[in-house]
Motif scaffolding. Structure first.
Motif, PDB file in Angstrom:
ATOM      1  N   CYS A 651       0.809  -1.227   0.000  1.00  0.00           N
ATOM      2  CA  CYS A 651       0.000   0.000   0.000  1.00  0.00           C
ATOM      3  C   CYS A 651       0.843   1.278   0.000  1.00  0.00           C
ATOM      4  CB  CYS A 651      -0.933   0.028   1.215  1.00  0.00           C
ATOM      5  SG  CYS A 651      -1.951  -1.449   1.392  1.00  0.00           S
ATOM      6  N   ASN A 734      -0.666   0.475  -8.714  1.00  0.00           N
ATOM      7  CA  ASN A 734      -1.983   1.003  -8.326  1.00  0.00           C
ATOM      8  C   ASN A 734      -3.129   0.167  -8.885  1.00  0.00           C
ATOM      9  OD1 ASN A 734      -0.858   3.117  -6.869  1.00  0.00           O
ATOM     10  ND2 ASN A 734      -0.871   4.526  -8.612  1.00  0.00           N
ATOM     11  N   ASN A 738      -5.581  -3.700  -4.819  1.00  0.00           N
ATOM     12  CA  ASN A 738      -6.926  -3.179  -4.609  1.00  0.00           C
ATOM     13  C   ASN A 738      -7.720  -4.226  -3.826  1.00  0.00           C
ATOM     14  OD1 ASN A 738      -9.843  -2.746  -5.304  1.00  0.00           O
ATOM     15  ND2 ASN A 738      -9.006  -1.060  -6.520  1.00  0.00           N
ATOM     16  N   ARG A 768      -6.477  -0.105  -1.741  1.00  0.00           N
ATOM     17  CA  ARG A 768      -7.365   0.796  -2.493  1.00  0.00           C
ATOM     18  C   ARG A 768      -8.751   0.178  -2.627  1.00  0.00           C
ATOM     19  NH1 ARG A 768      -2.512   0.856  -3.756  1.00  0.00           N
ATOM     20  NH2 ARG A 768      -1.338   2.781  -4.022  1.00  0.00           N
TER      21      ARG A 768
END
Length: 975
Positions: A651, A734, A738, A768
């Motif tokens: 993260c 990114n 998640n 995320r």
């Protein structure tokens, strides 16, 4: 069982009994009174029993005599006169390990099995092989396994052929292989370690039949043997068997096999050797520099363990200070360390790859100045704690990548026993570790560095540098030598060589008789478990995350695998998924520098690693599920700390340190470069799969040849594209990490699970939460047929297709087919007759199937063997006993013992592939019920797949160019 010291049991006198608390075992050391054999029995409750007989075998030259003999004694014996009992055991035993290994000073013959009857059978065959081999009656064995002059008729050229000859040609094709072999030569000019026990291809043809037999007569006697047994077997039964069947026939003799000690060689010795690269490759940045130092003796348990830890500390982690100093100075693009403690005088090596010869003095100075600075200012105590902790975790976990524990323990015992010392000193590590842990409050390691590294009088500087076309030059020299040799022969001498070639082929092509085959002991199918072992999996939902819990005893360790779906990554960024797996955990995060992060990982966990895996889906050859896996293990008490570290990595990693990113790209490329040749068959097979399946194409982009080329481009253009590269890494990061992408697999008991569940929020809150945009990758598959050219002297030949595309269904009988082809048809045609070191069939339940060879002198001839496989299968017809043998050998392969972590990972793979326990049970039943007719019925599958002509060959540039008509594209892989 209680045994009395100094009492004789079946000819063996019990000399010593020790409690080995570290491995929860009892060790008993025996001496065989009549023959002089030594025997160590390590008793415990492990049902995966291990037997090994080893001999001290010091070579006197580089003909590879110990290595060739290791191969040859397994080619028929007194009681088991078939041509290759070893292969018969592979095909027809329940072994969990079966092999033989040649070291610089010893030769080991280990076997393992969980079945008691099978275990005795394996011991019987191996003991007969080493004491009564057929090498005295059959000179063709040396010709086949070692080397021979091959000539078909008086007008033909003479060639060198032989399994070990080709194996070592392959080994000497790799610069790393040359490096590691020449290190000992540079340091031990006056002892056995100065010779190549495996065999130097330039020297192997000097070995004579007389020298070969004399070596066996000299060293393969019980008085020079070390017998090792491990596990829950019946100790008295085993001693009785070994004594009555073998040792009682021998009398003790004196054998001078003691390994002499090399005196220090004085000032730093410099040695330069060359390795071959293709004519199109640049020589710049392709030199290896290695600084090598002899460190005490392997019989010093404290030095033995301390330098294993020191090598890790100085060179094997991102926080390693010596590695960092060399990379910062730009001496090379990859730095690693090696501590070889499996010889009498262990060697500590600092290796720099992708350097240049003119940097050698600077290399030595930076190593020495960095070590002097460490001695003066001290090592970081957290770094020391981290390296000690990770080593201690590994020793206590005793997870040896699927190898039987007893095998690894047996090898460790030889590291002292061979040199006439206590055989279990390296298994009793508790007291040694206590001494080493004083380093946390003292200058323990600094003293070692100063004494053994800085003040050494026994060191070498080895330079391994590239030379364009050296391989072709040497090949031409061999041709000219053989041409001159032939010209000097009389007609009758040429005729004798032709007859020898004919005799060898006749032996190779003549099948063993039914009577001879029936001498190989064989268990019955009733001895085989009919049902598959269930892998416990309970799917739970925790904080919105799917968790797969595999409940089992793990000795208070939790194994946690986080699987992230990578189809959220854009098509053009797929190669960055592979790159991210090499970067994550090795760069700065919001809280830690990458050096401090490494220390935190090693202090608090058993290790964290990343990999990319592609899971197919049952019933489909098109659907696949690519996953980015973050693997970790930890003592249950430290689970909260592990989750905090995992959160930091997944993260809060940062990708703005361009220098660090470049270092990782260079190192990753270097490591893949090393594996391409060493695992050439895997490289070639996976490249073919990229032509025929979307999953294969994805693999190629994240792990295969395409990925290697991608890394090469990034390295070459990094300074111009640094911003773009760092940005693409961050975009990939990114996309993957998640909350919507994750499934977690955890292997531990219920108490460990509860602790995990109670702390899961630590990582769940960091991931995320935005909805990912999932991609449907539409790969255009091309029939490429690449010739991947290198300077290697051998080939790796692969041919493959997807049988589901042709309408064939998956069946467990393919496993039996693999056994039959790998150890019968391919073995005889490609290895025995063709001279390749290895060959085999591989497949998966999603349709991919491949034939491949390893260190193969041939190319087009091997493809012809693949193409004619279906004819062999059409005519396949064996009796019940032979069919049973193939089935038993197949079960041995599919029943490989699994550690708890391996069971958890396999259960996860079944989950993602939608494979059920019922599917696995059906597969097993199909294996157990396979008949010759079923094998005949698979001939069409093989024929139709081979007829598609999907080929990839990794190998010698000249050989590939000679056969360019079978390729669509020729690629210089290292250009």
């Amino acid at each position: 069982m209680n045994l009395e010291l100094n009492k004789i049991y079946h000819g063996f006198r019990l000399l010593e009994e020790k409690d080995l608390k570290e491995i929860n075992s009892t060790a008993r050391l025996f001496s065989h009174e009549k023959s002089g054999a030594r025997l160590l029995y390590i008793s415990n409750d492990d049902d995966n029993k291990v037997f090994s007989i080893s001999f001290r075998t010091p070579p006197e030259n580089s003909t590879g005599l110990p290595h060739i003999l290791e191969h040859s004694v397994l080619c028929g014996s007194r009681k088991f006169p078939v041509k290759e009992p070893f292969v018969e055991l592979v095909k027809g035993s329940l072994n969990t390990f079966l092999n033989a290994m040649t070291y610089p000073d010893k030769t080991m013959y280990p076997v393992a099995s969980k079945n008691s009857k099978d275990f005795i059978n394996l011991m019987d065959v191996y003991l007969d092989a080493v004491f009564y081999p057929n090498i005295y009656e059959c000179p063709e064995i040396l010709m086949q396994e070692g080397w021979h002059y091959e000539i078909d008729n008086k007008d033909s050229d003479i060639e060198y052929k032989g399994v070990v000859y080709n194996e070592m040609k392959g080994a000497f094709s790799s610069p790393e292989g040359i490096l590691f072999r020449k290190i000992q030569e540079s340091l031990f000019p006056d002892t056995t370690y100065g010779f190549e026990s495996g065999g130097d291809p330039d020297v192997i043809p000097e070995l004579t039949q007389e020298e070969f037999l004399n070596f066996h007569r000299t060293y393969y006697h019980p008085s020079n043997s070390y017998i090792f047994l491990y596990g829950d077997g019946d100790i008295l039964e085993h001693l009785k068997f070994i004594n009555e069947e073998y040792l009682d026939a021998f009398n003790k003799i004196d054998i001078n096999s003691k390994i002499p000690e090399q005196k220090p060689i004085g000032s730093l010795k410099e040695m330069t050797v060359e390795y071959s690269i293709s004519n199109d490759e640049e020589e710049k940045d392709k030199t290896f520099l290695s600084l090598n130092t002899v460190v005490g003796k392997a019989t010093d348990p404290e030095l033995y363990l301390a330098f294993e830890i020191l090598e890790h500390m100085l060179l094997s982690t991102p926080a390693a200070p010596l590695k960092k100093a060399l990379l910062d100075a730009g001496i090379g693009k990859d730095v690693f360390g090696v501590f070889d403690n499996s010889i009498l005088q262990p060697v500590f090596s600092v290796v720099v790859k992708n350097s240049n010869e003119d940097r050698k003095d600077e290399f030595v100075e930076i190593v020495n100045s960095t070590l002097r600075d460490i001695v003066q200012n001290g090592l970081d105590k957290k770094l020391i704690e981290a390296s000690i902790n990770i080593k201690e975790f590994q020793m206590r976990e005793a997870n040896f990548n699927g190898y039987p524990k007893g095998l690894i323990y047996g090898i460790k015992c030889m590291d002292s026993w061979l040199y006439d010392e206590n055989p279990y000193m390296h298994l009793q590590y508790e007291d040694t570790l206590k001494k080493i842990k004083t380093a946390l409050t003292s200058n323990y390691f600094e003293v070692l560095i100063e004494k053994y590294l800085l003040n050494s009088s026994h060191s070498s500087l080895l330079i391994v540098k590239p030379e364009c076309g050296l391989s072709e030059k040497k090949a031409e020299e061999v041709k000219n030598k053989l041409r001159g040799f032939k010209e000097g022969l009389s007609e009758s001498e040429i005729e004798e060589l032709i007859n020898n070639t004919i005799k060898l082929r006749e032996r190779q092509e003549t099948p063993d008789s039914e009577e001879e085959l029936e001498r190989i002991p064989l268990i019955s199918l009733e001895d085989i478990e009919k049902n598959v072992e269930g892998l416990p999996t309970e799917k739970r939902k925790e904080l919105g995350i799917d968790v797969l819990h595999h409940e089992m005893f793990t000795n208070n360790i939790a194994y946690i695998n986080m699987y992230f779906d990578t189809t959220s990554v854009e098509r053009e960024l797929i190669p960055y998924v592979g790159l991210l797996s090499g970067i994550l955990g090795k760069v700065n995060t919001e809280t830690y520098s990458y050096q401090d992060l490494t220390k935190e990982i090693n202090i608090n966990t058993g290790g964290i690693e990343n990999k990319v895996e592609i899971f197919g889906e049952k019933g489909s050859f098109e659907i696949f599920h690519p996953k980015f896996i973050v693997k970790s293990k930890v003592l249950v008490d430290k689970l909260p700390r592990l989750l905090q570290i995992l959160r930091e990595i997944t993260c809060a990693s940062k990708f703005d340190d361009k220098k660090r990113i470049k270092e990782i790209i260079q190192e990753t490329k270097s490591r893949i470069e090393m594996s391409i040749i060493n695992n050439g068959n895997v490289t070639a097979v996976n490249r073919v799969y990229s032509y025929i399946a979307a999953s294969g194409k994805y693999y190629d982009l994240v792990k295969g040849v395409a990925y290697f080329k991608f890394l090469s481009e990034l390295e070459r253009d990094f300074d111009k594209r640094a911003d773009e590269i760092c940005n693409n890494i961050e975009r990939t990061f990114n996309s993957i990490f998640n909350i919507n992408n994750i499934v977690i697999g955890i292997t531990c008991d219920e108490a460990g699970y509860n602790r995990f569940r109670d702390n899961l929020e630590i990582i769940q809150k960091g991931l995320r939460t935005e909805s990912p945009s999932y991609q449907k990758y539409d790969f255009s598959l091309e029939h490429k047929n690449d010739g991947l050219m290198t300077s290697a002297k051998v080939q790796y030949v692969a041919k493959a297709y997807n049988f589901r595309k042709l309408g064939y269904e998956y069946t467990g009988r393919l496993y039996v087919l693999k056994t039959i082809l790998s150890y019968d048809y391919f073995w005889n045609k490609i290895r025995v007759q063709g001279g390749a070191y290895g060959c085999g069939l591989s497949f998966d339940r999603f349709g991919k199937i491949a034939c491949s060879s390893y260190r193969d002198p041939n190319l087009i001839e091997t493809i012809k063997v693949y193409d004619e496989t279906y004819k062999y299968l059409q005519q396949f017809n064996v009796n019940e006993r032979e069919m049973r043998k193939y089935i038993i050998g197949t079960i041995s392969m599919v029943d490989t013992p699994l550690t708890p972590s391996m069971k958890g990972e396999r259960a996860d793979a079944y989950y993602f592939s939608k494979v059920t326990l019922e599917d696995i049970q059906k597969e097993r039943e199909e294996i157990l019920s396979t008949t010759p007719k079923d094998v005949n019925n698979l001939s069409g599958l093989i024929r139709d797949c081979m007829n598609q002509n999907y080929v990839c060959v990794l190998g010698n540039e000249e050989k590939i160019k000679e056969n360019r008509d079978i390729f669509n594209e020729l690629i210089n892989i290292f250009q």
